[in-house]
Design a protein around this motif. Structure first.
Motif, PDB file in Angstrom:
ATOM      1  N   CYS A   1      67.036   5.567  29.058  1.00 18.42           N
ATOM      2  CA  CYS A   1      67.271   6.302  27.818  1.00 18.42           C
ATOM      3  C   CYS A   1      66.071   5.956  26.742  1.00 18.42           C
ATOM      4  CB  CYS A   1      68.532   6.069  27.160  1.00 18.42           C
ATOM      5  SG  CYS A   1      69.833   6.463  28.234  1.00 18.42           S
ATOM      6  N   ALA A   2      65.047   5.438  27.054  1.00 17.78           N
ATOM      7  CA  ALA A   2      63.830   4.624  26.098  1.00 17.78           C
ATOM      8  C   ALA A   2      63.494   5.632  25.269  1.00 17.78           C
ATOM      9  CB  ALA A   2      62.617   4.255  26.995  1.00 17.78           C
ATOM     10  N   PHE A   3      63.402   7.302  25.503  1.00 17.64           N
ATOM     11  CA  PHE A   3      62.831   8.235  24.752  1.00 17.64           C
ATOM     12  C   PHE A   3      63.862   9.450  24.683  1.00 17.64           C
ATOM     13  CE2 PHE A   3      59.086   6.019  26.151  1.00 17.64           C
ATOM     14  CZ  PHE A   3      58.579   6.104  24.950  1.00 17.64           C
ATOM     15  N   ALA A   4      65.232   9.041  25.102  1.00 19.56           N
ATOM     16  CA  ALA A   4      66.350   9.982  25.127  1.00 19.56           C
ATOM     17  C   ALA A   4      66.597  10.783  23.657  1.00 19.56           C
ATOM     18  CB  ALA A   4      67.708   9.353  25.544  1.00 19.56           C
ATOM     19  N   ASP A   5      66.845  11.949  23.667  1.00 18.98           N
ATOM     20  CA  ASP A   5      66.989  12.793  22.504  1.00 18.98           C
ATOM     21  C   ASP A   5      65.966  12.687  21.533  1.00 18.98           C
ATOM     22  OD1 ASP A   5      69.343  13.787  23.667  1.00 18.98           O
ATOM     23  OD2 ASP A   5      70.556  11.779  22.940  1.00 18.98           O
ATOM     24  N   CYS A   6      64.580  12.570  22.010  1.00 21.38           N
ATOM     25  CA  CYS A   6      63.569  12.904  21.221  1.00 21.38           C
ATOM     26  C   CYS A   6      63.112  14.190  21.318  1.00 21.38           C
ATOM     27  CB  CYS A   6      62.449  11.682  21.635  1.00 21.38           C
ATOM     28  SG  CYS A   6      62.634  10.008  21.282  1.00 21.38           S
ATOM     29  N   GLU A   7      63.815  14.870  20.551  1.00 23.81           N
ATOM     30  CA  GLU A   7      63.927  16.589  20.773  1.00 23.81           C
ATOM     31  C   GLU A   7      62.292  17.132  20.294  1.00 23.81           C
ATOM     32  OE1 GLU A   7      66.772  18.205  18.193  1.00 23.81           O
ATOM     33  OE2 GLU A   7      68.371  17.206  19.491  1.00 23.81           O
ATOM     34  N   ASN A   8      61.488  16.362  19.722  1.00 21.24           N
ATOM     35  CA  ASN A   8      60.088  16.982  19.305  1.00 21.24           C
ATOM     36  C   ASN A   8      58.952  16.584  20.390  1.00 21.24           C
ATOM     37  OD1 ASN A   8      61.193  18.380  16.963  1.00 21.24           O
ATOM     38  ND2 ASN A   8      61.383  16.607  16.146  1.00 21.24           N
ATOM     39  N   ILE A   9      59.300  15.818  21.386  1.00 23.51           N
ATOM     40  CA  ILE A   9      58.337  15.249  22.280  1.00 23.51           C
ATOM     41  C   ILE A   9      57.625  16.563  22.975  1.00 23.51           C
ATOM     42  CG2 ILE A   9      57.652  14.046  24.340  1.00 23.51           C
ATOM     43  CD1 ILE A   9      59.551  11.750  23.254  1.00 23.51           C
TER      44      ILE A   9
END
Length: 162
Positions: A42-50
């Motif tokens: 989950c290091a970048f989980a839910d980073c919607e704008n990536i």
């Protein structure tokens, strides 16, 4: 670092910890430097704008749910030494269209690409996977604009269901 997250080459980082950047709305592009070996769960989980991720060849492990919920991510090129895509790694990446799976890949765990319904192109490994979850078939097909599994006519390659 957050609008275009670049980890400098002169900084030695071997692992990105679990939840390190989870739920950040200000990250659009990720460039991970060579030398990083592991991306935590989950290091970048839910980073919607990536929109884009550059993963170096040195990465050999990507944790469960590492990029889940990255809704604007469109393309993934996985590193050549990766052997396993863990549970829910790319689940809910609803704009993912292109996936490159390395020849080293042996296992795709359940829900790795759950709700990635816009996938148009998948580059598959040359050889069959050694292990697939019981929920996955042996051949990937696209029918009525949806990827699904079919029983193999012959042992071409292993596949999965989106």
């Amino acid at each position: 670092c957050y609008s275009g997250c670049n980890i400098p080459d002169d900084v030695t980082i071997k692992k990105i910890d679990p939840y390190a950047f989870a739920s950040r709305k200000d990250i659009e592009n990720i460039v991970i430097s060579d030398g990083v070996e592991e991306i935590g769960a989950c290091a970048f989980a839910d980073c919607e704008n990536i929109e884009s991720i550059t993963i170096p060849e040195s990465v050999t492990k990507i944790g469960a749910g590492a990029f889940s919920g990255c809704k604007n991510l469109t393309k993934v090129n996985l590193p050549p030494l990766l052997t396993t895509i863990e549970v829910a790694t790319f689940s809910n990446c609803t704009n993912l269209k292109n996936v490159h799976l390395p020849d080293s890949l042996q296992v795709i765990e359940r829900e790795a690409f759950l709700d990635c319904n816009r996938v148009e192109n998948i580059d598959l490994p040359k050889d069959c996977f050694k292990s697939v979850s019981k929920h996955w078939g042996q051949k990937i097909i696209k029918e009525n604009d949806r990827w699904s599994c079919a029983e193999p006519e012959k042992k071409d390659f292993a596949g999965f269901e989106f």
